[in-house]
Design an enzyme around this catalytic site. Structure first.
Site, PDB file in Angstrom:
ATOM      1  N   PHE A  13       0.809  -1.213   0.000  1.00 31.21           N
ATOM      2  CA  PHE A  13       0.000   0.000   0.000  1.00 31.21           C
ATOM      3  C   PHE A  13       0.849   1.273   0.000  1.00 31.21           C
ATOM      4  O   PHE A  13       0.367   2.342  -0.368  1.00 31.21           O
ATOM      5  CB  PHE A  13      -0.962   0.004   1.192  1.00 31.21           C
ATOM      6  CG  PHE A  13      -0.353   0.414   2.509  1.00 31.21           C
ATOM      7  CD1 PHE A  13      -0.450   1.723   2.968  1.00 31.21           C
ATOM      8  CD2 PHE A  13       0.313  -0.509   3.299  1.00 31.21           C
ATOM      9  CE1 PHE A  13       0.103   2.103   4.183  1.00 31.21           C
ATOM     10  CE2 PHE A  13       0.858  -0.141   4.519  1.00 31.21           C
ATOM     11  CZ  PHE A  13       0.759   1.161   4.965  1.00 31.21           C
ATOM     12  N   LYS A  14       2.118   1.159   0.386  1.00 28.14           N
ATOM     13  CA  LYS A  14       2.968   2.349   0.432  1.00 28.14           C
ATOM     14  C   LYS A  14       3.121   2.990  -0.956  1.00 28.14           C
ATOM     15  O   LYS A  14       3.381   4.184  -1.070  1.00 28.14           O
ATOM     16  CB  LYS A  14       4.342   2.000   0.996  1.00 28.14           C
ATOM     17  CG  LYS A  14       4.331   1.319   2.363  1.00 28.14           C
ATOM     18  CD  LYS A  14       3.828   2.227   3.457  1.00 28.14           C
ATOM     19  CE  LYS A  14       3.735   1.529   4.807  1.00 28.14           C
ATOM     20  NZ  LYS A  14       4.986   1.261   5.461  1.00 28.14           N
ATOM     21  N   ASP A  15       2.944   2.180  -2.015  1.00 28.37           N
ATOM     22  CA  ASP A  15       3.040   2.731  -3.368  1.00 28.37           C
ATOM     23  C   ASP A  15       1.984   3.797  -3.631  1.00 28.37           C
ATOM     24  O   ASP A  15       2.192   4.710  -4.437  1.00 28.37           O
ATOM     25  CB  ASP A  15       2.867   1.628  -4.425  1.00 28.37           C
ATOM     26  CG  ASP A  15       4.029   0.660  -4.470  1.00 28.37           C
ATOM     27  OD1 ASP A  15       5.176   1.105  -4.288  1.00 28.37           O
ATOM     28  OD2 ASP A  15       3.791  -0.547  -4.686  1.00 28.37           O
ATOM     29  N   MET A  44       3.666   6.870  -2.225  1.00 27.74           N
ATOM     30  CA  MET A  44       5.046   7.114  -2.621  1.00 27.74           C
ATOM     31  C   MET A  44       5.163   7.482  -4.095  1.00 27.74           C
ATOM     32  O   MET A  44       6.016   8.294  -4.476  1.00 27.74           O
ATOM     33  CB  MET A  44       5.901   5.890  -2.301  1.00 27.74           C
ATOM     34  CG  MET A  44       7.314   6.223  -1.940  1.00 27.74           C
ATOM     35  SD  MET A  44       7.465   7.179  -0.407  1.00 27.74           S
ATOM     36  CE  MET A  44       7.200   5.915   0.803  1.00 27.74           C
ATOM     37  N   THR A  89       7.840   0.581   3.270  1.00 26.08           N
ATOM     38  CA  THR A  89       8.115   1.982   2.921  1.00 26.08           C
ATOM     39  C   THR A  89       9.393   2.084   2.093  1.00 26.08           C
ATOM     40  O   THR A  89       9.462   2.847   1.124  1.00 26.08           O
ATOM     41  CB  THR A  89       8.247   2.842   4.193  1.00 26.08           C
ATOM     42  OG1 THR A  89       6.969   2.974   4.800  1.00 26.08           O
ATOM     43  CG2 THR A  89       8.779   4.227   3.869  1.00 26.08           C
TER      44      THR A  89
END
Length: 468
Positions: A112-114, A117, A145
């Site tokens: 989910f960090k994409d 980011m 992350t």
């Protein structure tokens, strides 16, 4: 829209000032001076938008120092089917009526960090080009992350990345995603400690204002407001997919260690999104669950931070939690400083009053925790009942979600990663190997580029000095 610190510094700053800065000069986190309010007419208008255009509408409420058409172009470049695999970007996977997963893991690094980011990479490149400057990003990761930041920043003009991770504590797949990158602007540093040690080093370097300014240090951790802001968008997107009218409420369950993901849900709720509950799901490192149950925030030391099968949540010092406490305590910066700076430094804990604890309920927060045995049981039952394979962190979320469901309210569980990232536990639970996306079949065997260091902020500073 202006921003100020959670620790009492009332200096108001514009978005692009804090974009490249990370922590406020007084060690606090940035929040907007007020949350924009969304009315029913706006919610109705937003229902018909693509994810990219929804992102633009939400971002434009918080960003007024990037020209409108530039910001719209940035959002449309970021959130594409080519990058995220589906036109919905974060589609719902309905398990049964009233229960669904919101898929946040279709980006380049399968986590989910994409979602944030990829936007941050575009914003950094845009602003640095506009200023004619460079930026040295210093970050800490418990697993996802790091790779999301590195994949978003690799090859970006004017950006170097220095990413700290706990040595030996990520899954083999997570390590390979990061350490196999050979880009000249990407630097991996494995710290001989736990995630909280990495996070403390990032804060120590950021709090050395002379060093920070001389070496143009920025951050991509969720202490960076821009990253958290990007995550607000998928709460709106999930709500619109799960409902037919604005009269309906939805609850979200969020696997949580550092409190950034669920803090974005708090912001969405403060804006007026009809969220019933925000369910915080922890693993054995249950510092957040303890707080929501008791009002005691008790930081654990490295020796008491459990190494678990949901390693991205092996965190006992939740950086973003300060933002919620700031709102909970009436935005009293001096009080927040006394808790997060003074009390934590001296006693490693603080406790809010019973009256303050009672004020949590109106914000919709509830919590629960999960163990390794719970994860295995949830992975098995989800596969047997729904034919779906979930990763270990999403399993933590599902376990707690099922305990906290309310009749008549749809529960969305945020899927945080694809199962392949934690294959060993999936194999333990299901006796099968989770599928791998094309091109990642042998990632663990690729050459690795990483420097191992002790828990020492000065050593990290010296490394940065030698590589910029």
């Amino acid at each position: 829209m202006k921003y100020f610190s959670t620790r009492g510094d009332k200096t108001e700053r514009a978005f692009c000032e804090i974009l490249l800065e990370g922590l406020a000069p007084d060690g606090g986190l940035y929040l907007p001076v007020s949350y924009p309010q969304i009315d029913a007419a706006t919610l109705s208008k937003w229902r018909a938008l693509s994810y990219a255009d929804l992102a633009f509408e939400i971002l434009s409420l918080y960003i007024d120092d990037i020209p409108t058409e530039d910001l719209r172009a940035i959002a449309r470049r970021t959130y594409t089917e080519a990058v995220f695999g589906t036109p919905e970007i974060t589609p719902l996977k309905v398990l049964e009526p009233g229960l669904a997963l919101q898929a946040l893991s279709n980006g380049p690094t399968l986590a989910f960090k994409d979602m944030a980011m990829q936007l941050l990479g575009q914003l950094f490149e845009y602003e640095l080009k506009r200023r004619g400057e460079t930026l040295n990003i210093l970050g800490a990761t418990s697993g996802d992350t790091g790779s999301a930041a590195e994949y978003a920043m690799r090859g970006k003009a004017g950006v170097n990345v220095f990413m700290l991770s706990p040595h030996g504590r990520m899954s083999p797949f997570q390590q390979a995603q990061m350490f196999s990158l050979q880009d000249a602007n990407i630097h991996n540093i494995a710290i001989e400690g736990v995630f909280d040690d990495c996070q403390d080093i990032v804060k120590a370097v950021s709090n050395d204002l002379d060093f920070k300014r001389k070496y143009k240090i920025g951050t991509v951790n969720s202490i960076n407001w821009a990253r958290l802001l990007a995550q607000v968008v998928y709460y709106f997107a999930g709500y619109f997919q799960a409902t037919k009218s604005n009269d309906e409420k939805v609850s979200f369950t969020v696997p949580s260690g550092n409190f950034g993901n669920v803090c974005a849900g708090h912001v969405a709720r403060m804006m007026g999104l009809p969220i019933a509950n925000l369910v915080v799901a922890t693993n054995e490192n249950d510092v957040l669950d303890e707080f929501f149950r008791t009002g005691v925030y008790r930081v654990r030391g490295s020796a008491d931070t459990h190494e678990t099968s949901s390693p991205s949540m092996d965190i006992s010092k939740a950086s973003n939690f300060e933002r919620f406490v700031f709102d909970l305590l009436g935005r009293d910066g001096a009080r927040v400083k006394s808790l997060f700076d003074d009390a934590i430094a001296k006693a490693g804990r603080f406790e809010i009053s019973a009256a303050e604890h009672a004020q949590i309920q109106p914000y919709g927060f509830v919590s629960g925790s999960s163990s390794h045995a719970d994860r295995l049981a949830t992975i098995r039952s989800t596969y047997e009942k729904y034919g779906a394979i979930v990763d270990t962190h999403t399993a933590d979320g599902l376990k707690v979600a099922l305990e906290r469901r309310q009749p008549g309210t749809t529960m969305l569980v945020l899927e945080t990663a694809l199962p392949v990232k934690f294959a060993a536990t999936i194999e333990e639970a299901l006796s099968l190997t989770p599928p791998r996306p094309a091109g990642l079949e042998n990632i663990e065997s690729l050459p690795k580029r990483v420097s191992v260091m002790p828990v020492d902020a000065q050593a990290v500073k010296s490394f940065i000095q030698a590589h910029v």
